[in-house]
Design a protein around this motif. Structure first.
Motif, short mmCIF file in Angstrom:
data_model
loop_
_atom_site.label_atom_id
_atom_site.label_comp_id
_atom_site.label_asym_id
_atom_site.label_seq_id
_atom_site.Cartn_x
_atom_site.Cartn_y
_atom_site.Cartn_z
N SER A 27 0.81 -1.21 0.00
CA SER A 27 0.00 0.00 0.00
C SER A 27 0.85 1.27 0.00
N LEU A 28 1.99 1.26 0.72
CA LEU A 28 2.83 2.45 0.75
C LEU A 28 3.39 2.75 -0.63
N ARG A 29 3.87 1.74 -1.31
CA ARG A 29 4.41 1.95 -2.65
C ARG A 29 3.32 2.45 -3.59
N ASP A 73 0.68 4.16 -2.74
CA ASP A 73 0.38 5.55 -2.38
C ASP A 73 1.44 6.50 -2.90
N VAL A 118 10.57 4.85 6.76
CA VAL A 118 9.55 3.93 6.26
C VAL A 118 8.97 3.10 7.39
N ASN A 119 9.84 2.70 8.33
CA ASN A 119 9.43 1.73 9.35
C ASN A 119 8.91 2.34 10.65
N PRO A 121 4.43 7.27 11.26
CA PRO A 121 3.07 7.01 10.78
C PRO A 121 2.97 7.20 9.26
N ARG A 122 2.11 6.43 8.65
CA ARG A 122 2.00 6.42 7.20
C ARG A 122 1.74 7.81 6.62
N THR A 182 4.90 9.80 6.57
CA THR A 182 5.80 9.31 5.53
C THR A 182 5.39 9.84 4.17
N LEU A 183 4.09 9.82 3.89
CA LEU A 183 3.61 10.34 2.61
C LEU A 183 3.85 11.83 2.49
N THR A 204 -1.01 16.72 -0.35
CA THR A 204 -1.61 15.81 0.63
C THR A 204 -2.83 16.41 1.32
#
Length: 416
Positions: free
Chosen positions: A213-215, A217, A264-265, A268-269, A272-273, A365
């Motif tokens: 999902s991250l990739r 996004d 990345v790790n 929070p998502r 990161t975005l 965003t």
């Protein structure tokens, strides 16, 4: 004054003028001097963003780091000047053997090693404090390897530049400032282009961001911002530092978007975005290319100024001028002093470019909360000073402060 000195000086003046004109034109056209609406930002009080305990830790570490990092800078400049502007430099170069280009390289190696040894204590003390406060878990062997790698890269780049400069001065006694200025500008462009594929792998291992999902996004963000990317890379930076970071390097076919693995790790998502969108903003506006072009124009300015200085002293302390390998220590001393003097210009431009990337991230965003969370995490992960002295920020600050960036979020995405 040697034959041809006066014409060479006129050429140097012309190169200096052209370089300044190009630099100003590029800065006007490609640097975002008004990246957000309204007037000056009003950063929030630091104690409304960070706890008192956090502020105490940030102040203690940043004060220590600022003192020793700048001490290292002062030491490096003083050592370069003592060697370069005294007879010591010529005595050292008299020990070099071989053809002129080999003597240049030998001089660079010796002087770079001396500078590295002279600044070793500040570097070791700073690394020890980083270990104490948890900013790094890297073994001392890794630290030594990184120092050696950085030294090697510096030796290669400096040797290449000086050999090219001196070759031009030896071959074209009258036109060398023009030829050398163009050649060094071209080398800066080439270096920026190949840096991601030749130099960055010396310090980090890179893997593609895994499918998920991250990739997905990230690629969706790239599409929204109109940026064509083939991949997003993750660097194994956590083996060296706990500081969070991401960056864009290269341009054209070598452009890459890189995220630190701890970003990345451990973040929070949404945050990161937010940082990914910031880096995509750099890619959208070709900011690396802008920096490279400005650097190439700066090379013209530097060579032109060098030519004006040297050609006034032809036959004096400079001997045969720039083409003489004995001039290596003096040239490196001038480079050291010049690098410090241009920091305000360099960092002022950098802050404007970084601010535009922040604005791009916020508008893409539309998540001011994630952006603010990110800025807090970035500041805490590096224990940076949220309220540096204005002169310090002007001279040394390559990015806006965390509090300035938080104020920017309120400006770009005001609450209803």
């Amino acid at each position: 004054m040697g034959e041809g000195a006066a014409p060479a000086r006129r050429v140097a003046v012309a190169v200096l003028g052209v370089g300044l004109a190009l630099f100003v034109a590029l800065a006007v056209v490609r640097v975002p001097w008004h990246p957000y609406p309204g007037g000056a930002l009003e950063p929030p009080p630091a104690d409304t963003v960070f706890t008192h305990a956090q502020l105490s830790l940030m102040d203690a570490y940043s004060s220590f780091a600022r003192f020793w990092s700048r001490s290292g800078l002062v030491i490096s400049v003083v050592v370069a000047c003592v060697i370069g502007f005294s007879s010591l430099g010529r005595r050292l170069m008299a020990l070099a053997r071989g053809p002129w280009w080999l003597r240049v390289i030998e001089g660079v190696v010796v002087l770079e090693v001396v500078a590295a040894l002279a600044t070793l204590l500040p570097a070791v003390l700073l690394r020890r404090r980083q270990l104490e406060v948890g900013l790094s878990h890297q073994a001392w062997s890794g630290f030594a390897t990184d120092r050696a790698t950085s030294l090697l890269v510096s030796i290669v780049a400096t040797s290449l530049g000086l050999v090219a400069l001196m070759a031009c001065a030896r071959r074209w006694q009258r036109w060398w400032p023009a030829v050398a200025g163009v050649l060094l500008g071209g080398l800066i462009m080439l270096g920026s282009f190949v840096y991601p594929v030749l130099v960055e792998p010396l310090s980090n291992n890179f893997t593609s961001l895994p499918d998920g999902s991250l990739r997905s996004d990230v690629f969706a963000l790239a599409k929204t911002e109109g940026v064509q990317i083939d991949d997003v890379l993750v660097a194994d930076a956590s083996r060296r530092t706990t500081t969070l970071n991401a960056y864009v390097s290269g341009f054209g076919d070598t452009r890459r978007v890189v995220l630190y693995d701890n970003l990345v790790n451990d973040v929070p998502r949404a945050a990161t975005l937010s940082v990914v969108s910031h880096e995509l903003g750099h890619a959208k506006y070709d900011d690396v290319l802008t920096g490279s072009l400005l650097g190439a124009a700066g090379a013209l300015v530097a060579v032109g100024l060098l030519g004006v200085i040297v050609e006034r002293r032809r036959g004096g302390a400079w001997g045969r001028g720039v083409g003489d390998p004995a001039s290596v220590p003096r040239l490196l001393a001038l480079l050291a002093v010049g690098s410090v003097l241009v920091l305000p210009v360099q960092n002022t431009i950098s802050r404007q470019i970084e601010t535009r990337a922040d604005v791009t991230a916020l508008r893409t965003t539309k998540d001011a909360g994630a952006f603010v969370t990110l800025q807090r995490e970035l500041a805490l992960s590096s224990l940076s000073d949220p309220t540096p002295a204005s002169w310090s920020q002007f001279w040394f600050g390559s990015h806006p402060t965390a509090l300035q960036r938080i104020a920017l979020a309120a400006r770009v995405l005001p609450r209803d």
